[in-house]
Design an enzyme around this catalytic site. Sequence first.
Site, PDB file in Angstrom:
ATOM      1  N   TYR A 121      30.603  14.821  -6.649  1.00  0.00           N
ATOM      2  CA  TYR A 121      30.457  16.031  -5.800  1.00  0.00           C
ATOM      3  C   TYR A 121      29.681  15.990  -4.612  1.00  0.00           C
ATOM      4  O   TYR A 121      29.940  16.677  -3.699  1.00  0.00           O
ATOM      5  CB  TYR A 121      30.092  17.150  -6.642  1.00  0.00           C
ATOM      6  CG  TYR A 121      30.810  17.728  -7.750  1.00  0.00           C
ATOM      7  CD1 TYR A 121      31.876  17.075  -8.146  1.00  0.00           C
ATOM      8  CD2 TYR A 121      30.254  18.546  -8.925  1.00  0.00           C
ATOM      9  CE1 TYR A 121      32.529  17.263  -9.451  1.00  0.00           C
ATOM     10  CE2 TYR A 121      30.823  18.658  -9.991  1.00  0.00           C
ATOM     11  CZ  TYR A 121      31.825  18.055 -10.446  1.00  0.00           C
ATOM     12  OH  TYR A 121      32.419  18.361 -11.474  1.00  0.00           O
ATOM     13  N   LEU A 132      40.041  28.685 -14.423  1.00  0.00           N
ATOM     14  CA  LEU A 132      41.096  29.411 -13.722  1.00  0.00           C
ATOM     15  C   LEU A 132      41.917  28.788 -13.319  1.00  0.00           C
ATOM     16  O   LEU A 132      42.906  29.286 -12.549  1.00  0.00           O
ATOM     17  CB  LEU A 132      40.357  30.400 -12.804  1.00  0.00           C
ATOM     18  CG  LEU A 132      39.020  31.269 -12.876  1.00  0.00           C
ATOM     19  CD1 LEU A 132      38.522  31.620 -11.807  1.00  0.00           C
ATOM     20  CD2 LEU A 132      39.321  32.343 -14.069  1.00  0.00           C
ATOM     21  N   ASN A 140      31.875  37.144 -12.234  1.00  0.00           N
ATOM     22  CA  ASN A 140      32.213  36.378 -13.302  1.00  0.00           C
ATOM     23  C   ASN A 140      31.359  36.752 -14.547  1.00  0.00           C
ATOM     24  O   ASN A 140      31.689  36.346 -15.894  1.00  0.00           O
ATOM     25  CB  ASN A 140      32.173  34.883 -12.944  1.00  0.00           C
ATOM     26  CG  ASN A 140      33.478  34.457 -12.093  1.00  0.00           C
ATOM     27  OD1 ASN A 140      34.309  35.095 -11.910  1.00  0.00           O
ATOM     28  ND2 ASN A 140      32.991  33.293 -11.449  1.00  0.00           N
TER      29      ASN A 140
END
Length: 266
Positions: free
Chosen positions: A42, A181, A230
């Site tokens: 990342y 999601l 969330n």
Amino acid sequence: MPPIDLGLGLGTSGLDDPAECTESVVTALEAGYRHVDTAQMYDNEAAVGEGIAAADVDRDEVVVATKIHPTNLAPDDVRETARESLDRLGLDRVDLLYVHWPTKAYDAEATLPVFDELRAEGVTDHVAVSNFTPDLLREARAILDSPIAAHQVECHPRFQQPELRELATEFDHHLVGYSPLAQGELLDDPTLGAVADRNDASPAVVALAWALARDVVPIPKATGDHVTENLAALDLELSEEDLDAIDGLAGGDRTIDPDDAAWNRN
């Protein structure tokens, strides 16, 4: 019980802007998250580490996970780059160290014993794997001295990973679900929308609550208000009717499917 407690986590894949990444980590930790997931791939471990340092939360309360890049899985490279990850994170250890993908330089017999070694040396508290097939998972268990603490894979209501969820229960490790999601594709789903309306919640929170109810640890990427929104999934108890309706969404496709992924090999 698995060897480590995991709750809803903050995923950081795609948080490429350092300032935004750091801010998201600080916001998440100060809002109540205690699990932060990053990776060498990342290219944001330094920003994640800055967020952990800046948050008004004791580091020992936080599960910090990172992953070894598939090109770094030769033994000497695992040893070297795991410590480089610690340097970027500004930490003396991580809680979870993953094999990110069993591809490229991955060789089970050569790679996995180094993860045992790093655990023994205190570089990581726990060993974990990601994107393994059932057969590769069984192979890893046979080679490792350390218990596998977590297996991270794509998992969401349209791609529910029943076999790997069953193996997580059998082998007593966490199944950690990335892209919970479906990279946003779930947010317009009519079934999730109907469940969300019944529960006065957003479709995103419903999808995360489904994962938690099905013993999957979701790690949604989030920024801004979505970080705190969330967390509502932790308090949303879906009815069996709602859970069954969401279970009926199974049968969709992966959103992350590299050509060289283990499940695509002949």
